[in-house]
Structures are given as C-alpha cells and as structure tokens.
Design an enzyme around this catalytic site. Structure first.
Site, PDB file in Angstrom:
ATOM      1  N   GLU A 534       0.850  -1.394  -0.186  1.00 26.24           N
ATOM      2  CA  GLU A 534      -0.084   0.037   0.062  1.00 26.24           C
ATOM      3  C   GLU A 534       0.999   1.205   0.209  1.00 26.24           C
ATOM      4  OE1 GLU A 534      -3.491   0.082   2.819  1.00 26.24           O
ATOM      5  OE2 GLU A 534      -4.198  -1.850   1.967  1.00 26.24           O
TER       6      GLU A 534
HETATM    7  C1  LIG Z   1       3.396  -9.422   0.528  1.00 23.62           C
HETATM    8  C2  LIG Z   1       2.814  -8.607  -0.331  1.00 23.62           C
HETATM    9  C3  LIG Z   1       1.410  -8.430  -0.740  1.00 23.62           C
HETATM   10  C4  LIG Z   1       1.067  -7.635  -1.748  1.00 23.62           C
HETATM   11  N1  LIG Z   1      -0.268  -7.727  -2.015  1.00 23.62           N
HETATM   12  C5  LIG Z   1      -0.779  -6.689  -3.008  1.00 23.62           C
HETATM   13  C6  LIG Z   1      -1.819  -6.811  -3.832  1.00 23.62           C
HETATM   14  O1  LIG Z   1      -2.854  -7.613  -2.967  1.00 23.62           O
HETATM   15  N2  LIG Z   1      -2.191  -6.268  -4.685  1.00 23.62           N
HETATM   16  C7  LIG Z   1      -1.514  -5.147  -5.309  1.00 23.62           C
HETATM   17  O2  LIG Z   1      -1.563  -4.938  -6.346  1.00 23.62           O
HETATM   18  N3  LIG Z   1      -0.103  -5.479  -4.790  1.00 23.62           N
HETATM   19  C8  LIG Z   1       0.070  -5.828  -3.917  1.00 23.62           C
HETATM   20  N4  LIG Z   1       1.753  -5.727  -3.368  1.00 23.62           N
HETATM   21  C9  LIG Z   1       2.705  -5.105  -4.064  1.00 23.62           C
HETATM   22  C10 LIG Z   1       3.066  -3.979  -3.329  1.00 23.62           C
HETATM   23  O3  LIG Z   1       2.230  -3.008  -3.249  1.00 23.62           O
HETATM   24  C11 LIG Z   1       4.477  -3.433  -4.012  1.00 23.62           C
HETATM   25  O4  LIG Z   1       5.408  -4.368  -3.702  1.00 23.62           O
HETATM   26  C12 LIG Z   1       4.634  -1.938  -3.676  1.00 23.62           C
HETATM   27  O5  LIG Z   1       3.861  -1.187  -4.424  1.00 23.62           O
HETATM   28  C13 LIG Z   1       6.304  -1.949  -4.195  1.00 23.62           C
HETATM   29  O6  LIG Z   1       6.560  -2.073  -5.509  1.00 23.62           O
HETATM   30  P1  LIG Z   1       7.818  -2.986  -5.606  1.00 23.62           P
HETATM   31  O7  LIG Z   1       7.884  -4.072  -4.595  1.00 23.62           O
HETATM   32  O8  LIG Z   1       7.706  -3.374  -6.943  1.00 23.62           O
HETATM   33  O9  LIG Z   1       9.186  -2.110  -5.091  1.00 23.62           O
HETATM   34  P2  LIG Z   1       9.775  -1.036  -6.059  1.00 23.62           P
HETATM   35  O10 LIG Z   1       8.603  -0.047  -6.715  1.00 23.62           O
HETATM   36  O11 LIG Z   1      10.516  -1.562  -6.820  1.00 23.62           O
HETATM   37  O12 LIG Z   1      10.525   0.054  -5.053  1.00 23.62           O
HETATM   38  C14 LIG Z   1      11.523  -0.457  -4.403  1.00 23.62           C
HETATM   39  C15 LIG Z   1      12.015   0.541  -3.426  1.00 23.62           C
HETATM   40  O13 LIG Z   1      12.086   1.812  -4.045  1.00 23.62           O
HETATM   41  C16 LIG Z   1      11.434   2.805  -3.575  1.00 23.62           C
HETATM   42  N5  LIG Z   1      10.979   3.793  -4.372  1.00 23.62           N
HETATM   43  C17 LIG Z   1      10.288   3.766  -5.414  1.00 23.62           C
HETATM   44  N6  LIG Z   1      10.138   4.733  -6.146  1.00 23.62           N
HETATM   45  C18 LIG Z   1      10.674   5.666  -5.317  1.00 23.62           C
HETATM   46  C19 LIG Z   1      10.687   7.092  -5.282  1.00 23.62           C
HETATM   47  N7  LIG Z   1      10.179   8.075  -6.081  1.00 23.62           N
HETATM   48  N8  LIG Z   1      11.222   7.531  -4.297  1.00 23.62           N
HETATM   49  C20 LIG Z   1      11.880   7.093  -3.289  1.00 23.62           C
HETATM   50  N9  LIG Z   1      11.598   5.861  -3.171  1.00 23.62           N
HETATM   51  C21 LIG Z   1      11.205   5.158  -4.274  1.00 23.62           C
HETATM   52  C22 LIG Z   1      10.459   2.031  -2.582  1.00 23.62           C
HETATM   53  O14 LIG Z   1       9.960   2.856  -1.657  1.00 23.62           O
HETATM   54  C23 LIG Z   1      10.952   0.741  -2.353  1.00 23.62           C
HETATM   55  O15 LIG Z   1      11.776   0.972  -1.194  1.00 23.62           O
HETATM   56  C24 LIG Z   1       2.018  -6.677  -2.441  1.00 23.62           C
HETATM   57  C25 LIG Z   1       3.315  -6.753  -2.094  1.00 23.62           C
HETATM   58  C26 LIG Z   1       3.828  -7.819  -1.248  1.00 23.62           C
HETATM   59  C27 LIG Z   1       5.304  -7.930  -0.951  1.00 23.62           C
END
Ligand SMILES: Cc1cc2nc3c(=O)[nH]c(=O)nc-3n(C[C@H](O)[C@H](O)[C@H](O)COP(=O)(O)OP(=O)(O)OC[C@H]3O[C@@H](n4cnc5c(N)ncnc54)[C@H](O)[C@@H]3O)c2cc1C
Length: 853
Positions: A534
């Site tokens: 989220e």
């Molecule tokens: C257990 C679990 C359950 C989930 N459930 C759902 C679900 O039900 N439905 C759904 O749609 N999604 C779900 N998600 C997805 C979740 O919302 C994403 O993992 C999340 O949005 C982050 O995306 P990412 O993991 O690809 O990280 P990335 O986007 O690759 O980010 C990696 C890091 O970079 C940082 N970052 C990225 N952009 C910036 C910026 N502009 N400035 C500073 N920092 C930045 C982030 O804060 C993070 O620390 C789930 C994820 C997990 C792990």
C-alpha cells in the site's frame, strides 16, 4: 483640524524636559528614538502575527499616523516615526488596491509562474486531488485552532461491534495457533476459513442491507488489531477483502446490479476477492502498468457484445491463489475508436471471475514471516463484457481516480492497525519478560540499559495508538484525509518495526529461537511486508507526505496552481488573490516563528491548563516554524522540490510529528487526563518535539541557497535549541509502567488478544502476574537468608523461610508457582536434527511440550 505649535511648546508630562530642552538631552533623545523604533517594529509585527487583513491593517496604520501627528503636541514624537508609519500605511494601501498590485506585480508574475510550474500527468493530478484535507491543514496554517480539535468526540465503538470483538473475534484468536499456521500447515487451516466466512468477517465494510457487518472504521481497525496480535496470517486474510479491493470499489463506484450481485456473496465469503494492481514493471509507479485491455467485440453468454480483450501479468497479489473473483487494474486502449476519439482511455478497473477462460491463478509466493495466500495472476487474451467494468462503461478510464480515492481513507485503517498491534504486543510481552527474566539476580527490566528500549516501546506505542484512534474518529465522521492516511500508514508501520526491533533485543535468545514457544519471531520476520505494501514507506515518506501535503493542505498553493492552469481571463484575478494570500501567509509565519521563538512559545495561549499546556504552545510554535520553512523551500525550489526527496522527507517528518503530538494531546484529554499516564505523554511529546527540531535543522543545514538556512534558523530558534530528547527520569517512569500491573499499562495494551491458555503468550501473562505477586516474599527471603531465590534453590530457600517464619505457607506457594512459571517462560524449543532437516517425517514437530503452542 490640526493645530500647529511653535517648536518647544509641547507640554507632555513625561517628555516635557526633552521637548523643553531639545539640544540639552541628546542621550535621552536617542533612547526615545530607539523606543519609537521598537514601537513601530512591534506594531508591524503584531499586525502580521495576528494575521490582520490588509485593509484593516492599512486603516490601523493610517489611524496611527494621524494619531501620532496629533499627539506630538503633547509629548515628543519624532517626525521620522510619523513618516515611517505613513510609509507603511502607503505600502499597505498599495497592496490593498487589487488593480494596482495586479498591474505592478501579480499579472507580471502570472506567466513566470505558469512557465515554472511542472506539467502534471493526469495520474499525478488524480493522485494529488484524491481524498480531502483535515487537521493537516491546521498544521500547515502555522496557527492550529485547538478548540476545533478538542471538540471532536472521543473514539467509541457500538455495543454490537464490541460484542463482535468479545465473541467471534476472541474465538478466532483462540483458534489461531501461530506456530501451527506458519510452520506446520503453511496456510490458514480450513476450519479458520470456515469460521471467518460463517461470521461474515470478509464483509466488515459491507453494509448490513447487503448482508455485511457494516462496521465503523473504529471497529474495523480494532478487529484487525486484535487478530494481528495473535496471528498475522489470520489478520491479513481477514483484512484484505475489507481494505482496498473489490468490495470498497463496488460500494463507491459499482452499478446497482454489480452491488446486488457481488456484495452479498462477498459478505458471506462465497466469493473470495483479490485486487491486482502491481505488475513486474509497475511496482511503486503503479500507473505505469503495461497490462492492457483493448476495446473490441466478443462472445459473452452466446451473444456478441462490446468489451475488452485483456492481457495481464501481475504479481504479489494477496489472496490471488484462492480468489474466485479477480479485481484487475489495466490500461484501457481503443485503437479502433469503438468508444470515441481517444486511443488511450486510461486506467480501468474490472471484476473478473477467476474461472473465466484465459485467467491463471493458483501459484503461491511465500512472503517472509507469514503464510497468507499471495501469488501471481496472469491473463492471456481474456475477453470480458463491458458490464464487468466496475461502474460500467461510464467508469472506463476512471480506475486510477477510484483507486486513489479509496486509498485516501483505506490506508488509515488496516496496516496502521497491524502496526499498533505490534507495538502493543512488544510493550506487553517485553515488559512482562523483562520482569520475569533475571540476570545478576535482578529482573533485567530494572537495568538502565533495558529501561531505554522499554521506554521507547512504551512511548511510541502510546503515540501510535493515539494517532490510530483520532484518525479513525475523523474517518467515521466522513473525513477522507489522504495525507494523514499516508502518515498513518508510514509512521505506524515504521513504529511497529522500531518496537519489534527493541522487543527482540530485550528478549535476547528467547526471541531468536523459533518454535511454539516463540511469540515474536514471525511478526519480526514479517515486518517488511507492511512496510512495502500500500505504498512502500521510503516513497511514501520522501515523495508523498510532504509533496502531497504541501499542495493539498497549504492554504494557497493549490489555488495558485489552479489559477495559472486556468485558461480563462478571470484566472488572473484568482491568481492575484491567491498570490497575495500566500505572501501574507508567509510573512505572518515568519513573524510568528520569530515572536514565538523569542517568547519561547509564551506569546500564544494553550486551550487547556495543567501539565500539557506547554506542549500546546510548543506545537503551535513549531507549526509556524514548519509553515515558514515549507514556504521557503517551495519558493526557492518551485516545482523542483519534488526531486529533492531528502528535504521533502525531513519536512515530512516534521509534519508527521506535529500530527502525532496533536493526537497524543487529544488522547490525554479523551481519557480524562489520567495523571499516571503522564510519563507516556511526556515521553511521546518530548520525542516528537525533539524530532521536529532536528529535522528542521536538517532542512536548514541543507538549504538550496547559501545563508538562507542560517538566517531562518536564527528566526525560528533565536534563543538556541529548546527541545531535548525524553529525559532518563521520564524513560525510567515509562519502563516502570511496563514492568508493573497498572491501569496505565492496561490502557496502553488495550485491544490486543490476551491468551488465557497455556500457550506461549498465556504462560508469559501468568508468570508476569506471579512474579509481581511473589516479589515481596522473595525480597523477605533474600534479606533474611542472604541468598537470592533462583530456579535451582527456591525449594530449599522457601522451606527454610517458612520454618523460620520469614514467609507464610501461602507466600511459599506463590514463590514456588512463580519460579515454575518463570522457568517455563524462559525455556526455548529444541528439535532433533531429523525434525529440523525434515527426513524423519514431513513438517516440523516440536520435540518438547506438545501442549505448548
Ligand atoms: C506480501 C505482499 C503483498 C502484496 N499485495 C498486493 C495486492 O494484494 N495487490 C497489489 O496490487 N499489490 C500488492 N503488493 C505489491 C506492493 O504494493 C508493491 O510491492 C509495492 O507497491 C512496491 O512495489 P515493488 O515491490 O515493485 O517495489 P519498487 O517499486 O521496486 O520499490 C523499491 C524501493 O524503491 C522505493 N522507491 C520507488 N520509487 C521511489 C521514489 N520515487 N522515491 C523514493 N523511493 C522510491 C520504494 O519505496 C522501495 O523502497 C504486495 C506486495 C507484497 C510484498
């Protein structure tokens, strides 16, 4: 009519000698000039401090100029002073005349401003505009109106909700065995799924008319918090269908037909939903998704209908492996112009039965520390009719706005509840364990080294819960504060991480060795989940909280932006108003920062008296300092501030702690000011004020324009740095609350599941109570027999003490029970190598105590 007098004819009592002898008292004259200079400055400062409207300020200055001119016949009034008053009045007149100031200033700045403003994509604009603004606007104003806050009701839940918490939720907690769920079954057992369905826990947010429970945000949060204190997998399984997902979207945007079809089924658990937004490419930047739906005609129930052909590849989707209905966000494209001229229609949300041909679900990811259902979902050339779009065809392209609106409230409920639950468990279990566990013959909680983490856990948990409760009151009153929701999500999940880290350190090896006796390890392992979902926390802190807050909660910025984007000619007038409003706001906060700094906050009044009064004044002071600094940064960086995430992150911390401190003050009032909670209140507020100060200093030290930071620091902290971290005395008092049985401790951990069974956490509660009850008898034994009671010697010492009349038989029993209970708590699990390495039988089985866990 003004009278004229010859020089030297003035007869003012106090100034007579000066006027009589103009050449004779140069020193006295200089002193009087300085006094008049101060009067002038103070008048201008007071006008700014009190935010007197321009026209009124102008009238006051004109009146003063005339008045002082008249009074010069009575006593000495230097002519430069009258002249200066007049100049100020003229400047104010200039600023009050809209056509003049437009001609000279705002119309010229209009085009500069328009060019400087970065272009916003529609997704950025929709994210920015989502939700509403509440108390954060007061904090951005630099002059929070405390009475409005104190008028808010205290948090409350209905009798029906309380009965549900005490009944089915308590029962579900009793049924949820953390070790068995996570390590033996690696899934939520069927009987728990059945229980959840039977009691309609998937329908907490669904109104009763559709067969749901129709609970308030307060109750919803309380349920998730209690479940999370027992087992995270159970909590997340219940939480997800109730948070951002199909039910929430249908309630706000669904067609009546969709509501009638899905909501009763979702409430009863006949349908298990998931919501798929995240894909491989689009993580945090979810709007950049490459999952598409192309408008086309296709076959549905034997008819040719208009719909979408979908292709998607989503991952990390909670409940996807078992979902019967997939909520999907995709980019809608219309290359053949079947819906109109636009080719890219934007993000769209649909509900797709998982049994639809081409939909792939079922595979699982294994998140760390928890075993809730989570996995990928894919779709290849899946045709869906238009009626499966949430809200029907008219909602095509509105998916992003719908999601952002739902997130604006939803983020304040589920994950913050999980965060507070972690803090409460850390407080309850660490306090108890630190009392039970002895080293060097003393409970470890009495060592100052352990007092420190105990105090942090106690103070933070009190503050986190205060923030949770107040924000829920606002949500239940219909507010949708998107920035505060982001603050709650970020801060309460971070707070959970900090509390659990401290709890692990306090528990030493006991926290590390996994098995049925460990009540911490899974929550500790699972911490990154709530940090990431989220809206990942780094992004939320560095980009969203201040970035969105500055635009939404600032009294003028959004109005300025809207005016320069408005092509109509009248926009220039609106821009002029917003610009001068902004200038006045900035100047006022500059003056307020200085005056509140010089008076150490005493220049403002507190709405309450007593021990918390000074905190109200200090928060008002820091609110002005924050508003002033925020404007300085915005003026200096313009649209580029969104790329200066280090500055934005620090300003986010300031806003966060201004809000947290507010909620602590409100909680103290809501609970009728219990004096015994003051250590928690003081710890939380001292820590927040100190954090605000340090983060402001961080901003000032890294200001983009050299020298400005130093000047601003002098304005905000003219008498030096006023705030210190919580003192050792406060820390000790907080730690003692956690180490003893008291109303204060009960209030702190209220709402978590307290096991009455002989399982890992139940054993700790029993041992803690016995350890406190046995304290007096153990001290008597130690004093009389000169030997401390331990697991090895207690039987011998107890017998001797009873024989010599040092303790009674009843006390002896308590000491024995206490020692046995404490010994059971500090034990950890052991396994045979075969059990761990898994070659004897599938699944792990503990070698010790089958009855535990
Ligand atoms: C257990 C679990 C359950 C989930 N459930 C759902 C679900 O039900 N439905 C759904 O749609 N999604 C779900 N998600 C997805 C979740 O919302 C994403 O993992 C999340 O949005 C982050 O995306 P990412 O993991 O690809 O990280 P990335 O986007 O690759 O980010 C990696 C890091 O970079 C940082 N970052 C990225 N952009 C910036 C910026 N502009 N400035 C500073 N920092 C930045 C982030 O804060 C993070 O620390 C789930 C994820 C997990 C792990």
């Amino acid at each position: 009519m003004m009278k004229t007098h010859p020089p030297g004819a003035h007869v003012g009592a106090g100034f007579r000698s000066l006027n009589d002898n103009q050449n004779g008292a140069p020193q006295q004259r200089t002193r009087m000039d300085i006094l008049y200079f101060l009067i002038l400055i103070l008048t201008v400062l007071m006008l700014a401090y009190k935010r007197i409207p321009l026209l009124v300020a102008m009238a006051i200055m004109v009146g003063l100029t005339v008045g002082w001119t008249e009074l010069r016949h009575l006593f000495y009034v230097p002519s430069w002073f009258r002249f200066a008053n007049g100049i100020v009045a003229v400047i104010l007149i200039g600023f009050s005349l809209t056509p003049l100031r437009r001609l000279l200033i705002s119309d010229r700045l209009f085009s500069v401003y328009r060019k400087a403003l970065p272009a916003l994509s529609s997704t950025e604009r929709e994210a920015l505009e989502a939700g509403g603004v509440w108390w954060e606007a007061e904090l951005f104003s630099g002059r929070p109106r405390w009475r409005n806050l104190l008028k808010m009701p205290a948090p409350a839940i209905s009798e029906r909700e309380q009965a549900f918490l005490d009944g089915p939720v308590e029962e579900l907690c009793r049924m949820a065995n953390d070790w068995e769920i996570c390590d033996k079954h690696r899934r939520l057992p069927d009987r728990l799924w059945d229980f959840i369905r039977e009691h309609r826990m998937f329908g907490m947010i669904i109104p009763q008319e559709y067969g749901g429970l129709g609970f308030s945000a307060q109750a919803h949060s309380a349920i998730v918090m209690k479940l999370a204190s027992r087992n995270l997998t159970t909590a997340i399984t219940v939480m997800v269908p109730n948070s951002l997902g199909p039910a929430e979207l249908l309630l706000h945007y669904g067609t009546e037909e969709q509501k009638q079809h899905y909501l009763p089924r979702l409430a009863k658990g006949e349908e298990v939903p998931c919501f798929a937004l995240t894909s491989e490419i689009a993580g945090s930047d979810a709007a950049a998704m490459t999952d598409t739906g192309v408008v086309c005609k296709g076959q549905h129930e034997g008819r040719e209908v208009l719909g979408f052909r979908l292709n998607w590849n989503k991952r990390y989707i909670t409940l996807a492996p078992v979902a019967t209905v997939v909520g999907l966000a995709f980019r809608a494209l219309d290359p053949d112009g079947l819906l109109g001229d636009r080719k890219d229609l934007g993000i769209t949300c649909a509900l797709i039965p998982a049994s639809t041909p081409g939909v792939e679900t079922g595979k699982r990811h294994m998140p760390v520390g928890a075993v809730f259902m989570n996995g990928p979902t894919r779709g290849k050339d899946v045709f869906i009719p238009m009626e499966w779009i949430i809200g029907g065809q008219e909602r095509v392209g509105q998916g992003w706005r719908m999601l952002m609106q739902s997130l604006a409230a939803g983020r304040a409920i589920s994950l913050p509840a999980v965060g507070v639950s972690g803090g409460k468990m850390a407080a309850m279990m660490s306090g108890a364990y630190a009392r039970i566990r002895k080293q060097f013959d003393i409970p470890i909680g009495f060592f100052e080294g352990i007092e420190e983490p105990l105090a942090r856990i106690g103070g933070r948990t009190y503050r986190m819960d205060a923030a949770r409760r107040l924000t829920l009151v606002a949500l239940d009153r219909g507010e949708r504060p998107s920035v505060l929701s982001a603050i709650l999500k970020y801060q309460l999940t971070e707070g959970n991480r900090e509390c659990l880290n401290d709890a692990m350190d306090i528990h030493g090896g006991k926290g590390i060795i996994t098995g049925p006796r460990n009540y911490l390890a899974h929550d500790y392992q699972a911490l990154p989940i709530s940090i990431t979902v989220e809206g990942a926390n780094i992004l939320t802190r560095s980009m969203i909280i201040f970035g969105q807050g500055a635009i939404r909660a600032h009294p003028w910025l959004l109005k300025e932006m809207a005016a320069v984007r408005d092509p109509r000619p009248e926009a220039r007038k609106a821009f002029d108003k917003a610009l001068f409003g902004h200038v006045g706001h900035f100047l006022s906060n500059l003056v307020r920062s200085l005056m509140l700094g010089v008076s150490a906050g005493l220049a403002t009044r507190s709405p309450v008296s007593g021990p918390t009064a000074r905190y109200y004044r200090q928060i008002t002071r820091m609110s002005a300092a924050f508003a002033f600094t925020a404007d300085l940064v915005l003026v200096m960086l313009g649209g580029k501030f969104k790329f200066r995430e280090k500055l934005s992150g620090r300003l986010a911390d300031v806003l966060i702690h201004l809000y947290l401190a507010t909620t602590v003050l409100k909680r103290f009032e809501d609970e009728d000011r219990p004096q015994e909670d003051l250590p928690l209140v003081n710890w939380a507020l001292d820590d927040s004020l100190y954090t605000i100060q340090q983060q402001l200093l961080g901003v000032l030290a890294n200001f983009p324009v050299p020298g400005v930071g130093r000047l601003a620091r002098w304005i905000m902290f003219p008498l030096g740095l006023p705030y210190r971290p919580p003192t050792d005395v406060t820390g000790k008092a907080v730690a003692r609350l956690l180490l003893s049985e008291s109303d204060s401790r009960e209030r702190l951990v209220e709402g978590v599941y307290i096991s009455d069974q002989q399982d890992a956490s139940g054993q700790v509660h029993t041992a803690f109570h016995l350890a406190i009850t046995a304290t007096r008898a153990e001290s008597a034994i130690r004093n009389a027999l000169n030997e401390a009671v331990t697991f090895d010697n207690y039987e011998r010492l107890v017998q001797k003490a009873v024989e010599s009349g040092v303790i009674t038989e009843e006390q002896a029993t308590t000491v024995r029970l206490s020692q046995q209970a404490s010994q059971a708590v500090i034990e950890v699990d052991e396994f045979t190598r075969a059990e761990i390495e898994g070659y004897e039988e599938p699944g792990f089985r503990p070698a010790v105590s089958e009855n535990v866990g």
